[in-house]
Write a protein that holds these residues in place. Structure first.
Motif, PDB file in Angstrom:
ATOM      1  N   THR A  17      -8.877   0.866   7.333  1.00 40.51           N
ATOM      2  CA  THR A  17      -8.321  -0.094   6.387  1.00 40.51           C
ATOM      3  C   THR A  17      -6.973   0.374   5.872  1.00 40.51           C
ATOM      4  OG1 THR A  17     -10.497  -0.909   5.691  1.00 40.51           O
ATOM      5  CG2 THR A  17      -8.682  -1.185   4.137  1.00 40.51           C
ATOM      6  N   ALA A  18      -6.864   1.657   5.557  1.00 35.93           N
ATOM      7  CA  ALA A  18      -5.600   2.211   5.075  1.00 35.93           C
ATOM      8  C   ALA A  18      -4.503   2.066   6.125  1.00 35.93           C
ATOM      9  CB  ALA A  18      -5.771   3.674   4.683  1.00 35.93           C
ATOM     10  N   LYS A  19      -4.855   2.249   7.396  1.00 32.43           N
ATOM     11  CA  LYS A  19      -3.866   2.106   8.466  1.00 32.43           C
ATOM     12  C   LYS A  19      -3.394   0.658   8.576  1.00 32.43           C
ATOM     13  CE  LYS A  19      -5.258   6.056  11.307  1.00 32.43           C
ATOM     14  NZ  LYS A  19      -5.731   6.509  12.636  1.00 32.43           N
ATOM     15  N   ILE A  20      -4.326  -0.292   8.433  1.00 28.43           N
ATOM     16  CA  ILE A  20      -3.944  -1.705   8.482  1.00 28.43           C
ATOM     17  C   ILE A  20      -3.036  -2.042   7.304  1.00 28.43           C
ATOM     18  CG2 ILE A  20      -4.793  -4.073   8.313  1.00 28.43           C
ATOM     19  CD1 ILE A  20      -5.334  -2.878  11.023  1.00 28.43           C
ATOM     20  N   GLU A  21      -3.369  -1.529   6.129  1.00 26.72           N
ATOM     21  CA  GLU A  21      -2.534  -1.801   4.956  1.00 26.72           C
ATOM     22  C   GLU A  21      -1.145  -1.185   5.113  1.00 26.72           C
ATOM     23  OE1 GLU A  21      -4.570  -0.647   1.422  1.00 26.72           O
ATOM     24  OE2 GLU A  21      -6.182  -2.116   1.682  1.00 26.72           O
ATOM     25  N   ASP A  22      -1.078   0.030   5.648  1.00 22.02           N
ATOM     26  CA  ASP A  22       0.226   0.649   5.894  1.00 22.02           C
ATOM     27  C   ASP A  22       1.023  -0.175   6.902  1.00 22.02           C
ATOM     28  OD1 ASP A  22      -0.381   2.708   4.170  1.00 22.02           O
ATOM     29  OD2 ASP A  22      -0.952   4.130   5.738  1.00 22.02           O
ATOM     30  N   LEU A  23       0.326  -0.691   7.909  1.00 19.46           N
ATOM     31  CA  LEU A  23       0.986  -1.505   8.919  1.00 19.46           C
ATOM     32  C   LEU A  23       1.545  -2.784   8.306  1.00 19.46           C
ATOM     33  CD1 LEU A  23       1.717  -2.212  11.809  1.00 19.46           C
ATOM     34  CD2 LEU A  23      -0.646  -2.991  12.156  1.00 19.46           C
ATOM     35  N   ILE A  24       0.776  -3.423   7.435  1.00 18.84           N
ATOM     36  CA  ILE A  24       1.266  -4.626   6.758  1.00 18.84           C
ATOM     37  C   ILE A  24       2.543  -4.308   5.981  1.00 18.84           C
ATOM     38  CG2 ILE A  24       0.744  -6.286   4.917  1.00 18.84           C
ATOM     39  CD1 ILE A  24      -2.194  -6.143   5.850  1.00 18.84           C
ATOM     40  N   GLY A  25       2.567  -3.137   5.337  1.00 15.00           N
ATOM     41  CA  GLY A  25       3.761  -2.734   4.606  1.00 15.00           C
ATOM     42  C   GLY A  25       4.984  -2.607   5.496  1.00 15.00           C
ATOM     43  N   GLU A  26       4.785  -2.159   6.731  1.00 13.85           N
ATOM     44  CA  GLU A  26       5.895  -2.055   7.670  1.00 13.85           C
ATOM     45  C   GLU A  26       6.288  -3.427   8.227  1.00 13.85           C
ATOM     46  OE1 GLU A  26       7.850   0.584   8.615  1.00 13.85           O
ATOM     47  OE2 GLU A  26       6.888   1.482   6.857  1.00 13.85           O
ATOM     48  N   LEU A  27       5.294  -4.242   8.547  1.00 13.50           N
ATOM     49  CA  LEU A  27       5.567  -5.531   9.165  1.00 13.50           C
ATOM     50  C   LEU A  27       6.289  -6.487   8.212  1.00 13.50           C
ATOM     51  CD1 LEU A  27       2.235  -6.168  11.124  1.00 13.50           C
ATOM     52  CD2 LEU A  27       4.432  -5.407  12.050  1.00 13.50           C
ATOM     53  N   ARG A  28       6.071  -6.341   6.905  1.00 15.12           N
ATOM     54  CA  ARG A  28       6.708  -7.246   5.957  1.00 15.12           C
ATOM     55  C   ARG A  28       8.235  -7.171   6.021  1.00 15.12           C
ATOM     56  NH1 ARG A  28       4.632  -4.137   1.354  1.00 15.12           N
ATOM     57  NH2 ARG A  28       4.105  -6.056   0.260  1.00 15.12           N
ATOM     58  N   LYS A  29       8.784  -6.096   6.615  1.00 17.51           N
ATOM     59  CA  LYS A  29      10.230  -5.970   6.735  1.00 17.51           C
ATOM     60  C   LYS A  29      10.809  -6.983   7.726  1.00 17.51           C
ATOM     61  CE  LYS A  29       9.885  -0.987   5.852  1.00 17.51           C
ATOM     62  NZ  LYS A  29      10.050   0.372   6.461  1.00 17.51           N
TER      63      LYS A  29
END
Length: 277
Positions: free
Chosen positions: A209-221
């Motif tokens: 879950t933490a990896k998915i959340e970190d990924l969302i943080g990157e993708l929002r760029k």
């Protein structure tokens, strides 16, 4: 050509917006929903929804089970049309164009507005072929281009380093969290402008879950993201804006910090503080 290099840099002219539950209309938006009603047969499940989806921001949809969040999410790329007996009224605009009136082919919308589902759903194919699938079915035949896009997509999904030496292996050999990131890579491969995520981490362990959340943080760029989540802490962590649904109605929407610390509506306050739901 399907693979676009400039879709995430679209500039949108200001549009006169309806009431949006406290969301500031001055900030640039990617999608605009106006006066949306939705029905399963004769049963109405969404009532007069109007909402701005901000450009290159994460919007979280929260609310108790059965309140219409996932149904609303699927109206944003015409996925509900796959369900017999459904109908809707109102408008859903993408870059100012009504996706229900200005596009004859729903698949052209789903190319621009991708979807990641609650349960990871890799195809019974290799890791490589899963990511390449959308390119191939849309007529891309250049093998070097496909290879480059597969690598790029896996990098974007923070999965490349974990699978680069086993692209020919079955997707089912991956862990649950890796499979979900593979599905995100598959969605990214056709270069969408908007990514819809329906509880993408609900079936995952805390580390995944933490990896998915970190990924969302990157993708929002680079992407506009709309995520359905039942996890209040997750909504607070990953989103810029939050919309609270209750019994098919949009009760309140605004910046996530405001929704969680200074909600305007008593029902919103009761939900985010755990009094019900």
């Amino acid at each position: 050509m399907l693979v676009r290099n400039n879709t995430n840099n679209v500039r949108i002219q200001s549009v006169e917006a309806p009431a949006t539950g406290g969301m500031e209309p001055a900030e640039q938006h990617k999608m605009l929903v106006e006066d949306l009603d939705f029905f399963y047969g004769e049963v109405q499940v969404l009532f007069d929804i109007s909402l701005l989806i901000r450009l290159n921001r994460v919007t979280a949809l929260i609310g108790p089970s059965g309140c219409g969040k996932s149904t609303f999410l699927r109206t944003l790329n015409r996925m509900n049309e796959t369900i017999p007996g459904t109908r809707m009224s109102g408008k859903v605009l993408l870059d100012g164009h009504n996706i229900y009136e200005d596009f004859d082919d729903p698949s052209s919308i789903r190319t621009r507005v991708g979807m990641v589902f609650q349960q990871s759903n890799p195809f019974p194919k290799s890791i490589f072929d899963n990511v390449a699938y959308g390119l191939c079915v849309n007529g891309i035949k250049d093998k070097r281009l496909i290879r480059d896009v597969v690598e790029w997509s896996l990098q974007q999904a923070a999965l490349w380093d974990e699978v680069r030496g086993k692209l020919d292996n079955s997707a089912f050999t991956l862990s649950g969290g890796q499979q979900q990131r593979l599905c995100i890579a598959r969605a990214l491969a056709i270069r969408p402008e908007v990514i819809l995520m329906d509880e993408p981490a609900s079936a995952l362990d805390p580390v995944s879950t933490a990896k998915i959340e970190d990924l969302i943080g990157e993708l929002r760029k680079q992407y506009t993201i709309v995520i359905v989540t039942h996890n209040m802490q997750q909504a607070a962590r990953v989103s810029d804006y939050t919309a609270f649904f209750y019994e098919g109605k949009l009760i309140e929407a605004g910046q996530t910090k405001q929704i969680f610390t200074r909600p305007q509506m008593k029902k919103t306050e009761d939900y985010v503080t755990g009094r019900f739901g």
